[in-house]
Design a protein around this motif. Structure first.
Motif, PDB file in Angstrom:
ATOM      1  N   LEU A 446      66.363  31.353 115.326  1.00 24.20           N
ATOM      2  CA  LEU A 446      66.522  32.806 115.260  1.00 24.20           C
ATOM      3  C   LEU A 446      67.799  33.226 114.540  1.00 24.20           C
ATOM      4  N   TYR A 447      68.748  32.291 114.389  1.00 28.18           N
ATOM      5  CA  TYR A 447      69.951  32.601 113.610  1.00 28.18           C
ATOM      6  C   TYR A 447      70.461  31.329 112.948  1.00 28.18           C
ATOM      7  N   MET A 448      71.349  31.498 111.984  1.00 28.23           N
ATOM      8  CA  MET A 448      71.904  30.361 111.260  1.00 28.23           C
ATOM      9  C   MET A 448      73.365  30.621 110.944  1.00 28.23           C
ATOM     10  N   ALA A 449      74.076  29.564 110.584  1.00 25.83           N
ATOM     11  CA  ALA A 449      75.500  29.656 110.248  1.00 25.83           C
ATOM     12  C   ALA A 449      75.709  29.129 108.837  1.00 25.83           C
ATOM     13  N   SER A 450      76.708  29.672 108.166  1.00 26.78           N
ATOM     14  CA  SER A 450      77.054  29.222 106.815  1.00 26.78           C
ATOM     15  C   SER A 450      78.558  29.038 106.718  1.00 26.78           C
TER      16      SER A 450
END
Length: 510
Positions: A446-450
């Motif tokens: 549902l979410y991601m990090a960069s």
């Protein structure tokens, strides 16, 4: 529902028996054939000639907000439609332009493969088919969740993501930290550095546990076995690393020396990845190839070419059927491990691709590039779905949140229990547990990090691609980022030799 296997796939007539399915397949095949022929059309590159050609065939020479590249793509599309309607194999566009821009025909070729590779492809197919079946079944259940429930889950999950704050910073090595990865149980952090060391750290105390020494040059990538720290013994393969010494090392948790060293690459190795089955390892290298290795025998199964420059990023799909590679030629490719064919070309970045990640939903891919953007690709439509202007400098790493509850073990209510000689049906408890399990499964992906070379770590929603949280670090360049499976921690590795640990802070106001 019976489990899908190679044998039942061949014998199953439930889907292909219907006339509607045959018509749908025919439409899809015709569209793929049209796109294939469209790529071979000779179309002018000069914008004035493109407009003239559009006028000749009775199309508007320009549309509102249309750029020159878009106009040329529209011409290709229109010509391919005309070509398909006429049933011609080719269409004369502009003889002068065709002669100027004629290209040599690219002939499809094959290279011989070992019997071990054939066996591996079959085992990968047998492993991936039931996993894909269960994932699709779970997605059908998720599609029936009421909208109000989905909104509540999103609000809760995104509120937690917005509360991430720095928990601490630790000097990780003498040289920059190239990659950080959480163990599957979220209790150990592995860091690979340019000093050639792989270190294991206790989470959340960030105290050193072990230093793995075996590389003589900078470590480019580390990856955990899918069952490491869960069901995998600490004495066998739990970790893999690749480095500038052109070696891929396999590690246990109880030894500081590698269990096995796999050689074959002709230049430095960047990223490495474990297949979801744990039986295979992939490595991306500056020798313009990526390779597939058998963990049990430590032998090379496949040398795959296809990039014109160095291959930097590599990642397996969660089902295990596909693998994606990203190169410094700004091109990404999705490969079908069961057949060896290219399933999709990720063409859109204008600088090299430094990171690539599959979403847990199985059909979306995120790529981070030197053009400072993150692109989201959809394998169903075979095109870029969204472009995120993510950072002010290179996007070094992207990672989707993957929960512990992947769609391979559906929830089943507990049986009736006996309390003080009386049978009681814990309906309320079952409902609460079912909702909790439903939330855990839905929040995966549902979410991601960069991570970017602008010194920032950013968290993004993975359905509407909006920025949820920006986390500054104490390093000028953030080279890697990872999210723990229990959703409690986020780690980043920086150029200034540190790694940071972030966790949700209840004092943060969202």
């Amino acid at each position: 529902m019976s489990e899908l296997t190679l044998d039942t796939l061949v014998d199953d007539g439930n889907y292909l028996a219907s006339e509607r399915a045959r018509l749908e397949n025919k439409v899809l095949l015709d569209e793929l054939e049209r796109k294939k022929k469209a790529r071979s059309l000779a179309v002018p590159t000069d914008d004035n000639k493109v407009k003239a050609r559009l006028r000749e065939i009775g199309e508007p020479i320009t549309l509102f907000g249309e750029r020159a590249a878009d106009r040329r793509d529209r011409l290709i599309y229109v010509l391919s439609q005309i070509n398909a309607a006429r049933g011609d194999d080719a269409m004369q566009v502009d003889e002068e332009e065709s002669s100027e821009e004629s290209e040599e025909d690219v002939e499809e070729f094959y290279t011989p493969g070992a019997l071990e590779l054939l066996g591996a492809r079959r085992r990968i197919a047998e492993y991936s088919l039931p996993r894909a079946q269960k994932r699709v079944a779970q997605q059908r259940l998720d599609s029936k969740i009421p909208l109000g429930r989905i909104i509540d889950i999103r609000k809760k999950v995104f509120a937690e993501a917005r509360r991430f704050a720095e928990l601490g910073s630790q000097i990780g090595d003498d040289r920059p930290i190239a990659q950080v990865r959480f163990s599957p149980n979220s209790e150990i952090l592995a860091t690979g550095s340019w000093s050639g060391n792989v270190k294991l750290w206790n989470i959340p105390n960030c105290t050193p546990m072990r230093t793995l020494r075996g590389h003589t040059d900078r470590v480019g990538g580390v990856a955990w076995h899918p069952q490491a720290t869960l069901s995998q013994s600490g004495d066998i393969v739990n970790l893999v690393s690749g480095a500038g010494d052109m070696n891929v090392n396999l590690w246990s948790l109880n030894s500081e020396t590698p269990l096995s060293t796999m050689k074959g690459h002709a230049d430095r190795i960047c990223r490495v990845a474990f297949h979801p089955s744990g039986n295979y390892v992939a490595s991306a290298s500056f020798d313009t190839s990526w390779r597939l290795w058998d963990v049990a025998s430590s032998r090379e199964l496949l040398l795959q070419e296809g990039h014109s420059k160095e291959v930097y990023a590599i990642e397996f799909q969660e089902d295990g059927a596909l693998i994606a590679s990203g190169g410094l030629d700004a091109i990404g490719r999705v490969w079908d491990l069961r057949t060896g064919r290219t399933a999709m070309v990720l063409d859109g970045h204008v600088q090299g691709i430094f990171s690539i990640a599959f979403s847990p939903n199985g059909y979306q891919i995120a790529t981070g590039s030197g053009d400072d953007t993150i692109r989201i690709w959809d394998m169903r439509s075979l095109k870029a779905l969204y472009t995120i202007p993510g950072h002010l400098s290179n996007v070094a790493d992207v990672r989707f949140y993957r929960g512990m509850d992947l769609p391979y073990a559906p929830f089943s209510p507990t049986q009736d229990v006996e309390v003080n000689g009386m049978d009681e049906k814990p309906d309320a408890d079952d409902k609460a547990r079912a909702q909790e399990a439903e939330e855990r499964k839905y929040r995966s992906g549902l979410y991601m990090a960069s991570a970017g070379y602008d010194g920032l770590v950013k968290i993004w929603s993975a359905d509407d691609w909006q920025l949820l949280r920006t986390l500054p670090t104490d390093g000028g360049k953030v080279m890697s980022v990872d999210l723990s499976n229990d959703a409690k921690y986020l780690a980043s590795g920086t150029y200034n030799r540190n790694f940071q640990l972030f966790a949700p802070d209840e004092s943060v106001v969202v």
